[in-house]
Design a protein around this motif. Sequence first.
Motif, PDB file in Angstrom:
ATOM      1  N   ASP A  59       0.834  -1.211   0.000  1.00 17.89           N
ATOM      2  CA  ASP A  59       0.000   0.000   0.000  1.00 17.89           C
ATOM      3  C   ASP A  59       0.865   1.257   0.000  1.00 17.89           C
ATOM      4  N   ARG A  60       1.909   1.250   0.815  1.00 17.92           N
ATOM      5  CA  ARG A  60       2.779   2.426   0.879  1.00 17.92           C
ATOM      6  C   ARG A  60       3.554   2.612  -0.433  1.00 17.92           C
ATOM      7  N   LEU A  61       4.059   1.501  -0.992  1.00 18.91           N
ATOM      8  CA  LEU A  61       4.797   1.600  -2.261  1.00 18.91           C
ATOM      9  C   LEU A  61       3.911   2.122  -3.387  1.00 18.91           C
ATOM     10  N   ALA A  62       2.624   1.800  -3.315  1.00 18.82           N
ATOM     11  CA  ALA A  62       1.700   2.292  -4.350  1.00 18.82           C
ATOM     12  C   ALA A  62       1.647   3.822  -4.332  1.00 18.82           C
ATOM     13  N   GLU A  63       1.933   4.412  -3.166  1.00 16.40           N
ATOM     14  CA  GLU A  63       1.921   5.879  -3.053  1.00 16.40           C
ATOM     15  C   GLU A  63       3.235   6.503  -3.543  1.00 16.40           C
ATOM     16  N   THR A  64       4.358   5.777  -3.375  1.00 17.43           N
ATOM     17  CA  THR A  64       5.660   6.411  -3.601  1.00 17.43           C
ATOM     18  C   THR A  64       6.320   6.038  -4.926  1.00 17.43           C
ATOM     19  N   ARG A  65       6.040   4.852  -5.480  1.00 15.03           N
ATOM     20  CA  ARG A  65       6.925   4.357  -6.537  1.00 15.03           C
ATOM     21  C   ARG A  65       6.862   5.149  -7.838  1.00 15.03           C
ATOM     22  N   ALA A  66       5.677   5.592  -8.264  1.00 13.41           N
ATOM     23  CA  ALA A  66       5.603   6.314  -9.543  1.00 13.41           C
ATOM     24  C   ALA A  66       6.338   7.659  -9.426  1.00 13.41           C
ATOM     25  N   ARG A  67       6.177   8.298  -8.266  1.00 14.99           N
ATOM     26  CA  ARG A  67       6.862   9.580  -8.034  1.00 14.99           C
ATOM     27  C   ARG A  67       8.379   9.391  -8.083  1.00 14.99           C
ATOM     28  N   VAL A  68       8.857   8.317  -7.462  1.00 15.24           N
ATOM     29  CA  VAL A  68      10.306   8.080  -7.418  1.00 15.24           C
ATOM     30  C   VAL A  68      10.823   7.677  -8.804  1.00 15.24           C
ATOM     31  N   ALA A  69      10.041   6.921  -9.557  1.00 14.46           N
ATOM     32  CA  ALA A  69      10.441   6.568 -10.932  1.00 14.46           C
ATOM     33  C   ALA A  69      10.590   7.836 -11.770  1.00 14.46           C
ATOM     34  N   ASP A  70       9.652   8.766 -11.624  1.00 16.57           N
ATOM     35  CA  ASP A  70       9.746  10.038 -12.362  1.00 16.57           C
ATOM     36  C   ASP A  70      11.010  10.804 -11.972  1.00 16.57           C
ATOM     37  N   LEU A  71      11.342  10.785 -10.669  1.00 17.39           N
ATOM     38  CA  LEU A  71      12.534  11.507 -10.207  1.00 17.39           C
ATOM     39  C   LEU A  71      13.806  10.872 -10.775  1.00 17.39           C
ATOM     40  N   ALA A  72      13.829   9.544 -10.883  1.00 16.92           N
ATOM     41  CA  ALA A  72      15.002   8.866 -11.460  1.00 16.92           C
ATOM     42  C   ALA A  72      15.204   9.328 -12.901  1.00 16.92           C
ATOM     43  N   MET A  73      14.126   9.410 -13.642  1.00 15.82           N
ATOM     44  CA  MET A  73      14.258   9.857 -15.042  1.00 15.82           C
ATOM     45  C   MET A  73      14.680  11.318 -15.105  1.00 15.82           C
ATOM     46  N   GLU A  74      14.093  12.137 -14.241  1.00 20.33           N
ATOM     47  CA  GLU A  74      14.414  13.575 -14.264  1.00 20.33           C
ATOM     48  C   GLU A  74      15.882  13.825 -13.931  1.00 20.33           C
ATOM     49  N   TYR A  75      16.426  13.081 -12.973  1.00 24.54           N
ATOM     50  CA  TYR A  75      17.796  13.349 -12.495  1.00 24.54           C
ATOM     51  C   TYR A  75      18.848  12.454 -13.144  1.00 24.54           C
ATOM     52  N   GLY A  76      18.429  11.453 -13.913  1.00 24.24           N
ATOM     53  CA  GLY A  76      19.399  10.569 -14.576  1.00 24.24           C
ATOM     54  C   GLY A  76      20.021   9.544 -13.653  1.00 24.24           C
ATOM     55  N   PHE A  77      19.327   9.205 -12.560  1.00 27.54           N
ATOM     56  CA  PHE A  77      19.767   8.116 -11.688  1.00 27.54           C
ATOM     57  C   PHE A  77      18.946   6.871 -12.020  1.00 27.54           C
ATOM     58  N   ARG A  78      19.383   5.720 -11.470  1.00 33.07           N
ATOM     59  CA  ARG A  78      18.600   4.512 -11.677  1.00 33.07           C
ATOM     60  C   ARG A  78      17.444   4.436 -10.683  1.00 33.07           C
ATOM     61  N   TYR A  79      16.468   3.647 -11.035  1.00 32.38           N
ATOM     62  CA  TYR A  79      15.353   3.328 -10.134  1.00 32.38           C
ATOM     63  C   TYR A  79      15.513   1.876  -9.726  1.00 32.38           C
TER      64      TYR A  79
END
Length: 264
Positions: free
Chosen positions: A229-249
């Motif tokens: 349930d918690r990951l459902a709240e955070t994972r898409a946001r963190v995936a977007d941040l990985a793409m924005e900053y050029g880090f891995r997810y």
Amino acid sequence: MPVSDSADRTSDIGTDAAETADETAEGLPINELFYSLQGEGTLAGVPSVFVRTSGCNLRCWFCDSYHTSWEPTHARMTLAEILAEIESHDADHVVLTGGEPLLHEASTTLLEALDERGYHTTVETNGTIYRDAPIDLASVSPKLESSTPTPDRDPTGDGEWEARHEADRIDMDALARLVESYDVQLKFVVTDAEDMPEIRELLADLRAVADVPVSDDDVLLMPEGATRDRLAETRARVADLAMEYGFRYTPRLHVDLWNDAPET
Ligand SMILES: C[S@@+](CC[C@H](N)C(=O)[O-])C[C@H]1O[C@@H](n2cnc3c(N)ncnc32)[C@H](O)[C@@H]1O
Ligand SMILES: Nc1nc2[nH]cc(C(=O)O)c2c(=O)[nH]1
Ligand code: SF4
Ligand SMILES: [Mg+2]
């Protein structure tokens, strides 16, 4: 094997100074030892035996291994017992985690024995302690300000650990020695965009002091969440941040597969 109910459980351990050589002979405080798939990082999906030591020098409010940090429970196992249990599984990867496994001098002895037997070793560490040991992958998860147990986020009390956690969560010398000595992945637990400036500052500081390059390829953003349930709240946001900053997810495969069940 569930080891947390063993009769030789002792009380609190490993929350203060690192253990000494004298204690090595007594083995390690083990919270759980199990066979699973590596759920995180560049080796995600690899069948691995997990050895989870008990005791930690930090207190992340979100710690998904509560019984190694906030309320440490364990059985002591000798190194011979740990090795026999590992060898009973058909795996060639071993993950040493915790708690903070590098608190314990005996972790070095265990890693040497695993190396002699040809295992690939990953050590999951918060990056505040350096030890010289045969580590194939140092999976370092430096703790950001957002991990600090402020009074409103303390799972057990009223912020008693806040100052100590804040003072100890980053040790730049230990981080530099880890990246200089081992193949490293830097795995940051991220909740939202507010974590990103601190990650960039930490990388700049580390690159300024380390004798080796630290590639963005070795920087992984992992969504905060001990449950589906918690990951459902955070994972898409963190995936977007990985793409924005050029880090891995990195996903948390074990949470997707087994939620927060023990020994997974
Ligand atoms: C329990 S820690 C043990 C190893 C070491 N103490 C550390 O923190 O790296 C294992 C991994 O789980 C991560 N972790 C712990 N709680 C988490 C949570 N709620 N969400 C995402 N990752 C978490 C840590 O950052 C670390 O990468
Ligand atoms: N399946 C699985 N993969 C993991 N990778 C790192 C873990 C850890 O707790 O250190 C972990 C864990 O607890 N379970
Ligand atoms: S450093 Fe690791 S084991 Fe310690 S409290 Fe934080 S997540 Fe838990
Ligand atoms: Mg885990």
